[in-house]
Design a protein around this motif. Structure first.
Motif, PDB file in Angstrom:
ATOM      1  N   ARG A 383       0.991  -1.067   0.020  1.00 40.19           N
ATOM      2  CA  ARG A 383      -0.016  -0.055  -0.035  1.00 40.19           C
ATOM      3  C   ARG A 383       0.962   1.204   0.104  1.00 40.19           C
ATOM      4  O   ARG A 383       2.030   1.151   0.206  1.00 40.19           O
ATOM      5  CB  ARG A 383      -0.655  -0.135   1.165  1.00 40.19           C
ATOM      6  CG  ARG A 383      -0.230   0.263   2.615  1.00 40.19           C
ATOM      7  CD  ARG A 383      -1.219   0.189   3.674  1.00 40.19           C
ATOM      8  NE  ARG A 383      -0.605   0.745   4.848  1.00 40.19           N
ATOM      9  CZ  ARG A 383       0.439  -0.135   5.795  1.00 40.19           C
ATOM     10  NH1 ARG A 383       0.694  -1.506   5.097  1.00 40.19           N
ATOM     11  NH2 ARG A 383       0.694   0.288   6.985  1.00 40.19           N
ATOM     12  N   GLU A 385       0.775   5.424   1.516  1.00 38.10           N
ATOM     13  CA  GLU A 385       0.093   6.476   2.297  1.00 38.10           C
ATOM     14  C   GLU A 385       0.551   7.765   1.907  1.00 38.10           C
ATOM     15  O   GLU A 385       1.563   7.964   1.341  1.00 38.10           O
ATOM     16  CB  GLU A 385       0.553   6.198   3.904  1.00 38.10           C
ATOM     17  CG  GLU A 385      -0.074   4.859   4.422  1.00 38.10           C
ATOM     18  CD  GLU A 385       0.685   4.551   5.898  1.00 38.10           C
ATOM     19  OE1 GLU A 385       1.414   5.531   6.345  1.00 38.10           O
ATOM     20  OE2 GLU A 385       0.223   3.526   6.597  1.00 38.10           O
ATOM     21  N   GLY A 386      -0.339   8.652   2.242  1.00 39.41           N
ATOM     22  CA  GLY A 386      -0.084   9.807   2.093  1.00 39.41           C
ATOM     23  C   GLY A 386      -0.379  10.717   0.926  1.00 39.41           C
ATOM     24  O   GLY A 386      -0.121  11.821   0.328  1.00 39.41           O
ATOM     25  N   ASP A 388      -3.262  11.526  -0.498  1.00 43.99           N
ATOM     26  CA  ASP A 388      -4.169  12.719  -0.199  1.00 43.99           C
ATOM     27  C   ASP A 388      -3.481  14.105   0.196  1.00 43.99           C
ATOM     28  O   ASP A 388      -3.681  15.168  -0.232  1.00 43.99           O
ATOM     29  CB  ASP A 388      -5.142  12.270   0.624  1.00 43.99           C
ATOM     30  CG  ASP A 388      -4.568  11.991   2.175  1.00 43.99           C
ATOM     31  OD1 ASP A 388      -3.484  11.599   2.212  1.00 43.99           O
ATOM     32  OD2 ASP A 388      -5.518  11.858   2.978  1.00 43.99           O
ATOM     33  N   GLU A 405      -1.564  -0.901  -6.062  1.00 42.94           N
ATOM     34  CA  GLU A 405      -1.232  -1.702  -4.854  1.00 42.94           C
ATOM     35  C   GLU A 405      -1.562  -3.106  -5.011  1.00 42.94           C
ATOM     36  O   GLU A 405      -2.621  -3.516  -5.832  1.00 42.94           O
ATOM     37  CB  GLU A 405      -2.151  -1.008  -3.705  1.00 42.94           C
ATOM     38  CG  GLU A 405      -1.727   0.309  -3.448  1.00 42.94           C
ATOM     39  CD  GLU A 405      -2.642   0.951  -2.223  1.00 42.94           C
ATOM     40  OE1 GLU A 405      -3.800   0.376  -2.173  1.00 42.94           O
ATOM     41  OE2 GLU A 405      -2.337   1.964  -1.728  1.00 42.94           O
ATOM     42  N   GLU A 441       5.770  13.246   3.093  1.00 43.40           N
ATOM     43  CA  GLU A 441       4.437  12.853   3.132  1.00 43.40           C
ATOM     44  C   GLU A 441       4.081  11.428   2.513  1.00 43.40           C
ATOM     45  O   GLU A 441       3.090  10.852   3.088  1.00 43.40           O
ATOM     46  CB  GLU A 441       3.437  13.952   2.410  1.00 43.40           C
ATOM     47  CG  GLU A 441       3.527  15.375   2.816  1.00 43.40           C
ATOM     48  CD  GLU A 441       2.570  15.519   4.176  1.00 43.40           C
ATOM     49  OE1 GLU A 441       2.434  14.540   4.864  1.00 43.40           O
ATOM     50  OE2 GLU A 441       2.908  16.700   4.675  1.00 43.40           O
ATOM     51  N   ARG A 443       4.672   7.442   1.951  1.00 43.72           N
ATOM     52  CA  ARG A 443       5.295   6.081   2.482  1.00 43.72           C
ATOM     53  C   ARG A 443       4.771   5.111   1.732  1.00 43.72           C
ATOM     54  O   ARG A 443       3.689   4.768   1.490  1.00 43.72           O
ATOM     55  CB  ARG A 443       4.934   6.063   3.889  1.00 43.72           C
ATOM     56  CG  ARG A 443       5.397   6.942   4.664  1.00 43.72           C
ATOM     57  CD  ARG A 443       6.985   6.817   4.902  1.00 43.72           C
ATOM     58  NE  ARG A 443       7.809   7.838   5.820  1.00 43.72           N
ATOM     59  CZ  ARG A 443       8.118   8.940   5.229  1.00 43.72           C
ATOM     60  NH1 ARG A 443       8.043   9.441   4.121  1.00 43.72           N
ATOM     61  NH2 ARG A 443       8.541   9.795   6.135  1.00 43.72           N
ATOM     62  N   HIS A 445       4.791   0.939   1.178  1.00 42.30           N
ATOM     63  CA  HIS A 445       4.952  -0.097   2.034  1.00 42.30           C
ATOM     64  C   HIS A 445       5.115  -1.285   0.979  1.00 42.30           C
ATOM     65  O   HIS A 445       4.247  -1.609   0.413  1.00 42.30           O
ATOM     66  CB  HIS A 445       3.741  -0.472   2.924  1.00 42.30           C
ATOM     67  CG  HIS A 445       3.622   0.696   4.143  1.00 42.30           C
ATOM     68  ND1 HIS A 445       4.109   0.338   5.199  1.00 42.30           N
ATOM     69  CD2 HIS A 445       2.869   1.817   3.857  1.00 42.30           C
ATOM     70  CE1 HIS A 445       3.766   1.555   5.947  1.00 42.30           C
ATOM     71  NE2 HIS A 445       3.146   2.594   5.381  1.00 42.30           N
TER      72      HIS A 445
END
Length: 453
Positions: A383, A385-386, A388, A405, A441, A443, A445
């Motif tokens: 996934r 993140e960030g 948005d 993803e 901002e 990340r 994974h």
């Protein structure tokens, strides 16, 4: 009878669809010779056809073999049913059956259609032949050699002088580009590369043993799985020049300043590019453009967009890193459209039809930039993140996640653009700040996977 436009391609599916839409809009019937489509590619094509209620391609021939004679027979069969207006390949890279771009160029030439140069395609897709062409033309180029085993490897490096660079003779995405400071680095890098090449994601490129003559007329056999180019390391700020080569002239389009580049153990990463350039004087920019023109002429490229990468040595001036007979990656097509109103895909079609009309290309003065964020390593992309928060950063015009993803991604031995952004600001410093904010901002994974036994 309506004329047909024939695409022969084995890689760039999304770009292929965009090009086919353009030729369809121009009134041509589209024909396609392609590898076996993946399920998601078939669904994307079906989605287009459902939306527009007509086929994008009147005939699709999926093939597994890309040798010249097989392709020529297929084209002959298609041309016997409908006259051809143009033939186009997008990437044209090496396959286990040969250099696809050269095969397509030869076929187009035989059919009396506008074509790229077979000689130029070999000399721009094979990095040893590129250096040889520059040396023959008397252009600035670093010392180099072809390492076919450890004895010739060491001999070339000692003659050239450290540091040296090792790279595959027909590589891409900066894969296995290795800087060597001494003989120990050299041997370790060479052995590592020969071990990794057969397992790389570009192994189909490297499995193409081919022969071609150097500029002195010597026939050389290249086995990319067992051969590496050795060349003098080039220092200095890096830039790329987009050019277009017609049947008779070479025209510089746009210079991108690669303001943030880093050298990994086996990969060179391009992080941030800006346009117009910020680190070069007007005289240096003119020198780079003229050098790019001469490089393209030396290799013999014609009827092609070209991407020329250089480093500017303060003593000797522009020095070639490589030339590619295709438009640059990342967001270069977006930059060309924004800065000079040049539509790369339309130009590719025009070149294949013999209808390209060059014009002046004045560059806008507004400051734009493009950057990419890389995965931390290869593995399963769980996934991100960030996104948005990223898209709310002032100056971000667009962001594109290139891999969904839940998919496997590479990235240990080659550049893998995972997230690309197009930005605008008042100054280069502001663009760099946007890039630094984005890094904070976002990340990724990515789960490492056990190496194959």
């Amino acid at each position: 009878m309506k004329k047909a436009f024939l695409f022969i391609e084995n890689q760039a599916f999304n770009t292929l669809l965009e090009l086919a839409v353009r030729t369809k809009e121009r009134g041509y019937t589209n024909l396609l010779i392609f590898r076996k489509m993946q399920p998601h590619e078939k669904e994307k094509l079906n989605e287009y056809e459902r939306r527009h209620q007509h086929p994008l391609f009147e005939q699709i021939c999926e093939v597994e073999c890309w040798d010249f004679n097989s392709l020529r027979d297929l084209v002959e069969d298609m041309a016997g049913k409908q006259p051809l207006a143009g033939i186009l390949t997008i990437s044209g890279l090496f396959t286990p059956d040969g250099l696809l771009g050269a095969s397509v160029a030869q076929i187009a030439s035989e059919k009396g259609l506008p074509s790229q140069s077979v000689d130029g395609l070999y000399r721009s897709n094979n990095k040893y032949l590129t250096r040889d062409a520059l040396r023959h033309a008397g252009l600035q180029t670093v010392d180099f050699g072809l390492a076919t085993e450890e004895t010739s490897l060491i001999e070339h490096a000692r003659r050239i002088g450290y540091p040296v660079i090792l790279k595959p003779v027909n590589g891409c995405a900066s894969q296995l580009v290795i800087k060597c400071e001494n003989e120990q680095d050299l041997l370790q890098g060479y052995r590592t590369a020969l071990k990794k090449l057969p397992q790389s994601i570009y192994r189909n490129l490297y499995s193409c043993t081919h022969q071609f003559t150097d500029k002195k007329g010597n026939l050389i056999t290249f086995d990319p799985l067992r051969t590496m180019l050795v060349e003098k390391y080039i220092d200095g700020p890096e830039a790329s020049i987009e050019i277009v080569a017609t049947e008779s002239e070479v025209i510089p389009l746009l210079v991108h300043d690669k303001v943030l580049v880093s050298e990994g153990d086996r990969v060179v990463y391009e992080h941030l590019l800006v346009v117009p350039p910020v680190r070069f004087t007007p005289e240096e920019l003119e020198n780079m453009k003229q050098y790019a023109i001469e490089v393209a002429k030396a290799t013999g490229i014609k009827n092609s967009l070209c991407h020329v990468e250089i480093r500017y040595d303060k003593q000797s001036g522009p020095q070639l890193l490589e030339i590619n007979p295709r438009v640059g990656g990342m967001l270069v097509t977006k930059s060309l459209e924004t800065m000079i109103g040049f539509h790369a895909l339309d130009a590719m079609v025009d070149l294949a039809l013999g209808s390209f009309q060059p014009r002046p290309y004045p560059c806008a003065s507004d400051q734009y930039g493009m950057f990419t964020l890389y995965p931390p390593h290869a593995g399963y992309f769980e996934r991100v993140e960030g996104l948005d928060k990223l898209n709310r950063i002032p100056g971000i015009l667009s962001s594109t996640l290139l891999f969904p993803e839940g998919t496997h991604i590479h990235g240990d031995d080659e550049e893998v653009f995972l997230l690309m952004c197009w930005v605008k600001a008042e100054t280069y410093e502001e663009i760099q700040d946007i890039y630094e904010q984005a890094k904070r901002e976002v990340r990724f994974h990515v789960k490492k996977e056990a190496p194959a036994l």
